[in-house]
Design a protein around this motif. Sequence first.
Motif, PDB file in Angstrom:
ATOM      1  N   LEU A  10      19.446  61.557  35.510  1.00 54.18           N
ATOM      2  CA  LEU A  10      21.075  61.420  35.896  1.00 54.18           C
ATOM      3  C   LEU A  10      21.358  59.928  35.661  1.00 54.18           C
ATOM      4  N   LEU A  11      20.527  58.982  35.531  1.00 56.97           N
ATOM      5  CA  LEU A  11      20.759  57.593  35.486  1.00 56.97           C
ATOM      6  C   LEU A  11      20.890  57.094  34.036  1.00 56.97           C
ATOM      7  N   PHE A  12      20.444  57.634  33.123  1.00 53.85           N
ATOM      8  CA  PHE A  12      20.651  57.454  31.602  1.00 53.85           C
ATOM      9  C   PHE A  12      22.100  57.233  31.219  1.00 53.85           C
ATOM     10  N   PRO A  13      23.016  57.930  31.516  1.00 49.04           N
ATOM     11  CA  PRO A  13      24.359  57.551  31.218  1.00 49.04           C
ATOM     12  C   PRO A  13      24.908  56.091  31.765  1.00 49.04           C
ATOM     13  N   MET A  65      20.004  40.211  33.152  1.00 43.92           N
ATOM     14  CA  MET A  65      20.727  41.250  33.569  1.00 43.92           C
ATOM     15  C   MET A  65      20.118  42.642  32.622  1.00 43.92           C
ATOM     16  N   GLN A  66      20.066  41.993  31.122  1.00 43.85           N
ATOM     17  CA  GLN A  66      19.417  43.266  30.316  1.00 43.85           C
ATOM     18  C   GLN A  66      18.102  43.464  30.408  1.00 43.85           C
ATOM     19  N   ALA A  67      17.419  42.468  30.988  1.00 43.52           N
ATOM     20  CA  ALA A  67      15.887  42.659  30.872  1.00 43.52           C
ATOM     21  C   ALA A  67      15.642  43.625  32.132  1.00 43.52           C
ATOM     22  N   PHE A  68      16.191  43.605  33.336  1.00 43.83           N
ATOM     23  CA  PHE A  68      16.240  44.407  34.645  1.00 43.83           C
ATOM     24  C   PHE A  68      16.850  45.737  34.165  1.00 43.83           C
ATOM     25  N   GLY A  69      17.810  45.890  33.188  1.00 43.06           N
ATOM     26  CA  GLY A  69      18.298  47.152  33.098  1.00 43.06           C
ATOM     27  C   GLY A  69      17.369  48.016  32.354  1.00 43.06           C
ATOM     28  N   ILE A  70      16.976  47.262  31.297  1.00 45.12           N
ATOM     29  CA  ILE A  70      15.967  47.811  30.599  1.00 45.12           C
ATOM     30  C   ILE A  70      14.625  48.106  31.066  1.00 45.12           C
ATOM     31  N   GLY A  71      14.451  47.421  32.212  1.00 42.58           N
ATOM     32  CA  GLY A  71      13.087  47.932  32.953  1.00 42.58           C
ATOM     33  C   GLY A  71      13.506  49.093  33.717  1.00 42.58           C
ATOM     34  N   SER A  72      14.787  49.330  34.299  1.00 41.29           N
ATOM     35  CA  SER A  72      14.942  50.227  34.972  1.00 41.29           C
ATOM     36  C   SER A  72      15.216  51.549  34.001  1.00 41.29           C
ATOM     37  N   MET A  73      15.449  51.642  32.948  1.00 40.91           N
ATOM     38  CA  MET A  73      15.579  52.675  31.929  1.00 40.91           C
ATOM     39  C   MET A  73      14.121  52.976  31.701  1.00 40.91           C
ATOM     40  N   PHE A  74      13.367  52.136  31.309  1.00 40.51           N
ATOM     41  CA  PHE A  74      11.953  52.483  31.255  1.00 40.51           C
ATOM     42  C   PHE A  74      11.314  53.172  32.382  1.00 40.51           C
TER      43      PHE A  74
END
Length: 133
Positions: A10-13, A65-74
């Motif tokens: 659900l977080l992907f979008p 911001m991008q690094a933490f966002g990518i970490g969240s997606m990973f």
Amino acid sequence: MEITLTTPALLFPALSLLLLAFTNRFMALASLIRNLKHQYKTTQNRLIFGQIQNLRTRLLLIRNMQAFGIGSMFSCVLCMFSLYEGWQTAGKIIFGLSLILLMISMALSLWEIQISVKALELELSDIEQEESK
């Protein structure tokens, strides 16, 4: 609390849209920095130099911001893998980590927006001072 394989999905979008917005901000900032650098080389204006320093801070925030966002997606993908393998406890912990990383990313975004607004307020006050003279 029981989470299924679809819960982290659900977080992907939301994550995709956030990363797209962060990338757009990065691209706009990069263009602005290039323009200001060219202006500074020709005029040596201290105001432009101050703006460039402000933009450097914002650039670092956007990178984080991008690094933490990518970490969240990973973490979401890792959570899905854990749940797929039947590791419920690990999946819950990793999903929690994903949410924390997302919150950090959004907090950095708020900080970057506040810096941006302050810079724009300085620009506007400069124009208002010139008009009042």
